[in-house]
Enzyme design. Structure first.
Site, PDB file in Angstrom:
ATOM      1  N   ARG A  41       0.807  -1.217   0.000  1.00 30.43           N
ATOM      2  CA  ARG A  41       0.000   0.000   0.000  1.00 30.43           C
ATOM      3  C   ARG A  41       0.843   1.271   0.000  1.00 30.43           C
ATOM      4  NH1 ARG A  41      -5.332  -1.072   3.844  1.00 30.43           N
ATOM      5  NH2 ARG A  41      -6.159  -2.816   2.619  1.00 30.43           N
ATOM      6  N   ASP A 143     -16.025   8.586   9.075  1.00 32.26           N
ATOM      7  CA  ASP A 143     -14.904   7.690   8.868  1.00 32.26           C
ATOM      8  C   ASP A 143     -13.630   8.474   9.144  1.00 32.26           C
ATOM      9  OD1 ASP A 143     -14.696   4.766   7.557  1.00 32.26           O
ATOM     10  OD2 ASP A 143     -12.892   5.896   7.039  1.00 32.26           O
TER      11      ASP A 143
END
Length: 272
Positions: A41, A143
């Protein structure tokens, strides 16, 4: 100019530093088995920035001078797995029990506390729109990832994501993309207007948000260590009205948390 080659391999020491950073920032525990995931990532990001060593990137994150990059790293390292009407029994509960027992004149308020790309929040909104229509209700969705919140606000999804949306809801609340948007669909503007998105870090003191009739805290506690899980649940429980409900993932439980919530059924808890 960015490097054309991949960064040097991620060492165990560098991985441990990233583990500690994510735990401190978001309360998320990365197990040793996630080292390859972290590398995959972050690799492209380091290449884009022209950074050849993970230790140099870590120093940049910890310098305190690049808040945007710190947010980018959190966005890249957090897991976002969701779908429309995931664990559908919870939406049956929202429609059949809460929507029908709402307090007259009081908006029914739902919080999707780890909304990812928005599917959970819009599933709740469709359910409420169908059950109580124009009566007062609101969905708040939050979030930690700004990237996910931007995607959620757009309300645009690949068409294959629509497979779990009930056909009647798909017709009433979704628009099929055409021409440049072929292969996608969008939540209709009227429904998007009833969902408010904001960034919230569950690992830190919460902003003033409540009270809520129902909070969806689903499939997020699996990323927390036990102490962090207790702290998060206690914070979230304080946002519930009396007789409000907290819903967790079907594979999760509040056993051992020590919070004043009563089990209603598997994964559903009520605040006395």
């Amino acid at each position: 100019m960015p490097f054309a080659v991949a960064p040097e391999p991620l060492s165990d020491r560098e991985f441990a530093q990233i583990q500690q950073l994510l735990r401190r920032l978001a309360g998320i525990h990365l197990s040793a088995g996630k080292k390859a995931l972290v590398c995959s990532r972050l690799c492209a990001r380091l290449r884009t920035l022209g950074i050849s060593r993970y230790c140099d990137y870590f120093e940049r994150l910890c310098s305190g001078s690049d808040h945007e990059e710190l947010q980018t790293a959190v966005d890249l390292l957090t897991t976002n797995k969701t779908s429309f009407f995931r664990e559908p029994r919870h939406f049956d509960f929202l429609r059949e029990r809460l929507a029908q027992q709402r307090r007259p004149g009081t908006p029914l308020r739902v919080w999707s506390a780890a909304c990812s790309s928005g599917e959970e929040a819009y599933s709740a909104a469709m359910t409420l729109a169908d059950a109580i229509g124009t009566q007062p209700w609101e969905v708040v969705a939050s979030d930690i990832s700004m990237r996910m919140l931007a995607r959620a606000r757009s309300g645009i999804y690949p068409l294959e994501r629509a497979r779990t949306i009930p056909p009647a809801y798909l017709r009433a609340y979704c628009l099929k993309g055409v021409r440049a948007q072929a292969g996608s669909f969008q939540i209709c503007p009227a429904l998007r207007a009833r969902v408010r998105f904001q960034q919230v870090n569950l690992h830190t003191p919460l902003p003033k948000m409540g009270p809520f009739d129902l909070v969806l805290l689903r499939n997020v506690m699996i990323y927390f260590e036990p102490q962090t899980k207790r702290e998060v649940v206690h914070r979230v429980a304080q946002t519930l009205r009396s007789d409000g409900h907290l819903l967790v993932g079907h594979s999760e439980s509040l056993n051992g948390i020590g919070v004043n919530l009563q089990p209603v059924s598997v994964s559903i808890y009520r605040k006395p």
